[in-house]
Design an enzyme around this catalytic site. Structure first.
Site, PDB file in Angstrom:
ATOM      1  N   LYS A   1     -34.659  92.677  29.760  1.00 39.20           N
ATOM      2  CA  LYS A   1     -35.035  92.249  28.411  1.00 39.20           C
ATOM      3  C   LYS A   1     -35.619  93.456  27.688  1.00 39.20           C
ATOM      4  O   LYS A   1     -36.597  94.036  28.136  1.00 39.20           O
ATOM      5  CB  LYS A   1     -36.080  91.130  28.480  1.00 39.20           C
TER       6      LYS A   1
ATOM      7  N   ARG B   1     -33.881  93.229  17.592  1.00 35.91           N
ATOM      8  CA  ARG B   1     -32.620  92.541  17.822  1.00 35.91           C
ATOM      9  C   ARG B   1     -31.708  92.819  16.635  1.00 35.91           C
ATOM     10  O   ARG B   1     -32.136  92.681  15.480  1.00 35.91           O
ATOM     11  CB  ARG B   1     -32.888  91.033  17.951  1.00 35.91           C
TER      12      ARG B   1
ATOM     13  N   ARG C   1     -32.702  90.242  13.261  1.00 31.36           N
ATOM     14  CA  ARG C   1     -32.820  88.817  13.559  1.00 31.36           C
ATOM     15  C   ARG C   1     -33.448  88.051  12.409  1.00 31.36           C
ATOM     16  O   ARG C   1     -33.202  86.880  12.216  1.00 31.36           O
ATOM     17  CB  ARG C   1     -33.690  88.627  14.807  1.00 31.36           C
TER      18      ARG C   1
ATOM     19  N   GLU D   1     -29.723  95.283  21.054  1.00 30.40           N
ATOM     20  CA  GLU D   1     -31.100  95.634  20.737  1.00 30.40           C
ATOM     21  C   GLU D   1     -31.147  97.084  20.262  1.00 30.40           C
ATOM     22  O   GLU D   1     -30.587  97.966  20.923  1.00 30.40           O
ATOM     23  CB  GLU D   1     -31.947  95.471  22.007  1.00 30.40           C
TER      24      GLU D   1
ATOM     25  N   LYS E   1     -35.669  83.927  28.957  1.00 29.76           N
ATOM     26  CA  LYS E   1     -36.348  85.223  29.099  1.00 29.76           C
ATOM     27  C   LYS E   1     -37.486  85.038  30.092  1.00 29.76           C
ATOM     28  O   LYS E   1     -38.193  84.033  30.062  1.00 29.76           O
ATOM     29  CB  LYS E   1     -36.840  85.754  27.752  1.00 29.76           C
TER      30      LYS E   1
END
Lengths: 332, 542
Positions: B239, B244, B259, B287, B410
Site C-alpha cells: 500500500k 491516488r 481521487r 499512486e 487495506k
C-alpha cells in the site's frame, strides 16, 4: 475581588468571611446558601443550608436529610451583621439571585438566570448593586432566543408529523427545570404527556408542595404503543441512547436545550431535532441584566467568561473573568 | 427524516430543507428519499446546482471571506474580535454570520439558481456595491436561509453525499443505470456549462474525453483472518502512501486526475511524455509517489508539488515523482472495469512488458504468498519498502465505484506511538464547540525544556473530554485568547503515521496524522517519552 472583601473566591466556592458562609459551595462547608437545586449548585455534605421556600422541597428530595432553612424572596437574613436576601432569577422554580450587603456595600451573585418570563418560574428581577457576579453560559452574540411560544409551536408540529409517520416523539430535558417548562408550555393538542420515572418523581415533589402542574402518566409496561403514540414522552437527557428506549422504536429524539442553537451541538447530541429553549439568559439577556444592576464591578463566571468580560471592558465596565469549579460546561 | 414538503413555500427553501435533512440523518435510504424529493420539486437549473454543489463544483467565489467577516461584524454591530471569537466557537463561518445578524426585515423567495446568479454577479464589482447587495440579501433571508446563502458564497457544503449516493438517487429519479450515472458525474463539467439534460445524455461530448472513472476504494482490516476464501483467491500488493491518481490516455491527449476528482495534469508535467509510450484508449490507476535515487521519499515532498501554483524546473528537480501503477481500467478504448481483477492485472503486466522501462512509470509489484500467515511477515516488512502496509485484492473482483466489502482491503502497519505531555488546550470547533479539545503536546529535551512537538484533536471519548476539561479549568496557568496553558501533568499516548524533520517546529520534528489514543492516567510526566526518543524514531524511519 474588588468588593472590599465581602465575598472572596476560594477553592470551596464563593465565600463571605465576615458571615462564614459559602454561596453554592462545591465541597462540604459549615453554612451553605444555595441559589437553586441543580446538582452543580446544590451539593451534598454541608452542615446547614439556606434556600428559597419553593426550591426547598426538591433540594431536600435530592440531598436527603439535610439541615435546611428557607428564606422567602425579598426577605433579609442577618448573619453576623451581613445581610443576605433572595431575589428571583427566573432560571427554574425557586431559583434565586443572592444579594449580600454589609455597611452599604452590595454584592449580587446571579446564580443561573434567564430574563425572559417562562410563566412558571418566578420571573427574574434585577437588583441594584455595586458588584454583580453573573453567569455567562450563553455569553456569545450568536445565542439569541426565540420567544418560547414559537418554540412550543415548533415542538407541536414536530410531534404531529412524527405521529403521522408512526414514530414516537421523545423530548429530552433536564428533570428539574426544563421538564416542567416543556410540560407546562406544550399546547394541549399534543395529547397526553408521558414521563420517565425520574421526571415524574420531581413533578410529584412539586405537586406535593402545592405547585399546579398538568397531568402526566409515568411510562409503564401497561401502556400500549397506540396510547403512547397519541401523546409525547418527556425523558431526561441521560436516557437518550439507553436500553430504556429500545422498546419504543421507531422513535424521534428531540433535544430541548439552548445548545441546540448550534449545528455542531445538534450533531454531537445525535438529535433528530434540536429545540432551542434555554433556562439561561441569551446574549441580549445577559447584557440587559448586567446593565440593570447598575454595578460598576462585574465578575463573569460559568461559561464564556473571557469573552463576555472583554466585551464588558470594551463597554467601559470594570469586568473580570472568574474561574469556577462547576462541573461540565453543559448544563441542560 | 421525513420532510414536510408541503410546508415549504418555494425557492431556496427546498435546498435548505434538503441540506438540513442530509445533515441530520445518517441513513442512506432517508438521504436518497430526500434527494429524490428535491429533484422532483425544483426546476432543472436548481437540480444542476444541487448536483454541482454536492460534487464539489460550487459557484466561483466572488466575495472574499475577509470581507464577509468584516461586513457581518458591521451588520451585527459587534467588534471584529468578538466576531472572530464567535466564529471560533461556532466553527462554521456561514453559520456564525447567520446567527449574529439581526432578524430580517422582509423575507424574499428566490430559487437556488437565482441566488447563485446574484452571487456570481458580484464578481469584479466594486466592494461598496458588493457590500450593499450582500446586506440586502441578508436583510431578506431568515436565519437558516442566510446560512445557505453564506454557504453558497463560501463554498464548503461538507455534507455526506457520496458520489455513490448521488448516483443512486439520480438513477432512481431518471431510471438510468446507477453506474452509468456515476460515470456521467465524473470529470469536467459545471452547472454553468451543462444543463440537466445534457449531463444525462448518452452522447459523447467534449468533456467525455477527459472523464475519469469513479475510483474503487478499499476498506480497512485489522486481522488477516478476516479474509474470506482461499489464499489463491487473493493478490497482495504494497500500500503506497502518495496521491491516488488516474491517468487517462485518449485521442492523443493525456489527463491526470486525483481521487478528489481534481485535474492535476499540470502539476506533474513529467508524465506528459508518456503519451508517446502508452497507446491511446488506456486508463491507468495508481499512486503518484515522491521518488529519488531509487527510494520513495517522505510524503511532504509530494505536497509541494500539489500546493504550488506553478511547477518550476527547480521543484521538479528537488521533488521528483513516479507513477506506480496497479490497475488498468480502460484498454484499447474499452471500459474493462467489469473484468475480474486478475484479468485486468494480466493485461497491465502485458502492457508493461511491451514498453521500455520508463522511469516515471512503474508497475506496483504483486507479492507472492501461499498461506495467509505469510502476509503478516510481508506486512511487517512493508515499511522497509517505503509502503504503509498491504493491499489485498480479490482476484475475481470487478472495479466498482467506491467501496465494496470483500473486494479490496487495506491492511496498514501499526502506527508509531509516543507518550507526551499536555501543555496547551484550545476549545474545539463545530461538534465540540464548547469543550477544550485541541491539545498541544510536548516532550522534555535533555536540557529539561518542555518542547511542543504536535497538536492532536481526536481520539478520546466525549466523557474523557469532559473530565479533562474540568481538570484544565482548575489547572490553567496562563491564557492567550482562546488558548490556555496548563500545568504539565497529564500524559497522553499519541499515535501517528510518520515522523519527519521540520525546521518550522522548535522541536525539529513534525508528525503525520497525529491523534490521541489514550489518556495515560497511569503515567506521570517523568515516564513520558523525551525528545531523544523522538529523534531516535526519526533516525530509524529514514
Amino acid at each position: 475581588m474588588a468588593n472590599k472583601g465581602l465575598l472572596v473566591h476560594t477553592a470551596l466556592g464563593l465565600y463571605c468571611p465576615k458571615a462564614d458562609v459559602y454561596l453554592d459551595p462545591w465541597k462540604p462547608v459549615k453554612k451553605a446558601i444555595l441559589s437553586h437545586g441543580h446538582a452543580d449548585h446544590a451539593r451534598w455534605g454541608s452542615s446547614s443550608y439556606l434556600c428559597t421556600p419553593t426550591a426547598a422541597p426538591v433540594i431536600k428530595y435530592r440531598l436527603g436529610d439535610i439541615n435546611l432553612e428557607t428564606l422567602p424572596f425579598g426577605e433579609e437574613k442577618l448573619i453576623n451583621g451581613v445581610s443576605f436576601s433572595f431575589h428571583p432569577a427566573g432560571h427554574i422554580l425557586g431559583s434565586a439571585q443572592i444579594k449580600v450587603s454589609y455597611k452599604g456595600e452590595i454584592v449580587v451573585f446571579s446564580g443561573d438566570y434567564k430574563t425572559a418570563n417562562d410563566g412558571f418560574s418566578e420571573a427574574f428581577e434585577p437588583v441594584k448593586c455595586h458588584t454583580f457576579i453573573t453567569e455567562s453560559t450563553f455569553g456569545l452574540p450568536v445565542y439569541h432566543w426565540q420567544d418560547q411560544k414559537w418554540v412550543f409551536n415548533e415542538m407541536q408540529e414536530w410531534c404531529k408529523n412524527n405521529r403521522n409517520n408512526g414514530q414516537l416523539s421523545i423530548l429530552y430535558g433536564y428533570s428539574l427545570g426544563k421538564a416542567q417548562r416543556i410540560l407546562q408550555g406544550l399546547p394541549e393538542s399534543v395529547g397526553p404527556i408521558f414521563t420517565h420515572s425520574t421526571i415524574e418523581a420531581v413533578l410529584n415533589v412539586m405537586r406535593n408542595q402545592g405547585v399546579s402542574l398538568k397531568n402526566t402518566v409515568t411510562v409503564n409496561e401497561h401502556l400500549t404503543r397506540a396510547e403512547l403514540l397519541s401523546g409525547v414522552i418527556i425523558a431526561p437527557p441521560a436516557v437518550q441512547n439507553s436500553n430504556w428506549l429500545k422498546k419504543f422504536e421507531p422513535i424521534r429524539n428531540g433535544v430541548v436545550s439552548g445548545w441546540m442553537a448550534l449545528r455542531g451541538a445538534r450533531r454531537r447530541r445525535n438529535a433528530d431535532k434540536g429545540f432551542v429553549l434555554s433556562d439561561h439568559a441569551d446574549w441580549e439577556g445577559l447584557n440587559e441584566a448586567i446593565g440593570l444592576t447598575g454595578a460598576e464591578n462585574i465578575f463573569v463566571t460559568h461559561g464564556y467568561t473571557d469573552i463576555l468580560s472583554k466585551w464588558l471592558i470594551d463597554k467601559g465596565l470594570n469586568a473580570h473573568p472568574l474561574e469556577t469549579n462547576f462541573e461540565g460546561d453543559e448544563v441542560l | 427524516m421525513p420532510i414536510l414538503w408541503k410546508q415549504i413555500s418555494k425557492g431556496m427553501r427546498y435546498f435548505e430543507t434538503l441540506f438540513l435533512c442530509l445533515e441530520e440523518t445518517t441513513k442512506t435510504n432517508e438521504k436518497v428519499t430526500a434527494l429524490i424529493d428535491y429533484l422532483s420539486s425544483v426546476p432543472d437549473e436548481d437540480k444542476m446546482w444541487m448536483i454541482g454543489i454536492f460534487s464539489g463544483r460550487r459557484p466561483k467565489r466572488t466575495v472574499s471571506t475577509k470581507n464577509l467577516r468584516r461586513w457581518a461584524a458591521e451588520k451585527a454591530a459587534i467588534p471584529l474580535w468578538l466576531f472572530e471569537e464567535s466564529y471560533h466557537i461556532v466553527g462554521d463561518l456561514s453559520e456564525t454570520i447567520a446567527l449574529l445578524l439581526p432578524p430580517p426585515a422582509i423575507e424574499v423567495q428566490k430559487s437556488l439558481n437565482e441566488w447563485i446568479q446574484l452571487i456570481l454577479s458580484l464578481d469584479k464589482m466594486e466592494e461598496d456595491k458588493q457590500r450593499e447587495i450582500v446586506f440586502d440579501a441578508w436583510d431578506s433571508l431568515n436565519t437558516s436561509s442566510r446560512f445557505i446563502f453564506n454557504k453558497l458564497i463560501t463554498g464548503g457544503f461538507r455534507v455526506g453525499v457520496s458520489q455513490k449516493l448521488m448516483a443512486k438517487a439520480l438513477a432512481e429519479f431518471t431510471h438510468i443505470d446507477p453506474s452509468d450515472i456515476a460515470l456521467k458525474l465524473m470529470g469536467e463539467w459545471s452547472p454553468l456549462t451543462y444543463s440537466f439534460q445534457s449531463l444525462l445524455e448518452n452522447e459523447e461530448n467534449e468533456g467525455s474525453h477527459s472523464r475519469p472513472y469513479p475510483f474503487h476504494l478499499a476498506y480497512s482490516i485489522n486481522e488477516v483472518t478476516d479474509l474470506k476464501g482461499e489464499p489463491t483467491d487473493w493478490v497482495a500488493e504494497y500500500k503506497w502512501d502518495g496521491i491516488r491518481g488516474q491517468a487517462i490516455f485518449r485521442h492523443g491527449h493525456y489527463f491526470l486526475w486525483s481521487r478528489g476528482e481534481e485535474l492535476i495534469t499540470d502539476k506533474f508535467p513529467e508524465f506528459e511524455h508518456l503519451i508517446s509510450v502508452i497507446p491511446p484508449g488506456t486508463v491507468l490507476d495508481g499512486e503518484i509517489l515522491p521518488f529519488k535515487d531509487g527510494l520513495i521519499l517522505p510524503f511532504q515532498h509530494i505536497q509541494t508539488r500539489v500546493t504550488r501554483k506553478k511547477i518550476t524546473p527547480a521543484i521538479l528537480k528537488v521533488n521528483p515523482v513516479v507513477f506506480r501503477v496497479y490497475d488498468l481500467l480502460e484498454w484499447e478504448g474499452k471500459d474493462i472495469r467489469s473484468k475480474p481483477f486478475i484479468e485486468r492485472r494480466t493485461l497491465l503486466d502485458q502492457l508493461f512488458a511491451s514498453i521500455d522501462s520508463y522511469l516515471p512509470l512503474q508497475l506496483s509489484p504483486v507479492l507472492p504468498f501461499d498461506e495467509f500467515d505469510e502476509l503478516k511477515i510481508l506486512r511487517e516488512a512493508s515499511s522497509e519498502n517505503g509502503s504503509e502496509g498491504l493491499m489485498l485484492k480479490n482476484k475475481h473482483s470487478t472495479y466498482s465505484a467506491g467501496r465494496k466489502k470483500g473486494e479490496w482491503w487495506k491492511w496498514k502497519i501499526d502506527p508509531f506511538t509516543v507518550d507526551a505531555i499536555l501543555i496547551y488546550a484550545q476549545s474545539g470547533h463545530g461538534r465540540r464547540a464548547n469543550l477544550y479539545t485541541d491539545f498541544t503536546f510536548a516532550v522534555y529535551s535533555q536540557e529539561g525544556d518542555l518542547l511542543p512537538f504536535t497538536k492532536a484533536y481526536s481520539g478520546l471519548t466525549d466523557k474523557e473530554f469532559i473530565e479533562i476539561n474540568q481538570w484544565i479549568k482548575k489547572n490553567t496557568l496562563e491564557r492567550f485568547g482562546p488558548v490556555r496553558k496548563v500545568t504539565a501533568e497529564l500524559v497522553f499516548e499519541i499515535a501517528f503515521e510518520g515522523i519527519q524533520e521540520s525546521k518550522r517546529h522548535k522541536s525539529g520534528i513534525a508528525l503525520r496524522f497525529p491523534r490521541m489514543v489514550r489518556w495515560r492516567k497511569d503515567k506521570v510526566v517523568a515516564e513520558a517519552n523525551t525528545l531523544e526518543d523522538l529523534q531516535l524514531l526519526l533516525k530509524k524511519s529514514r
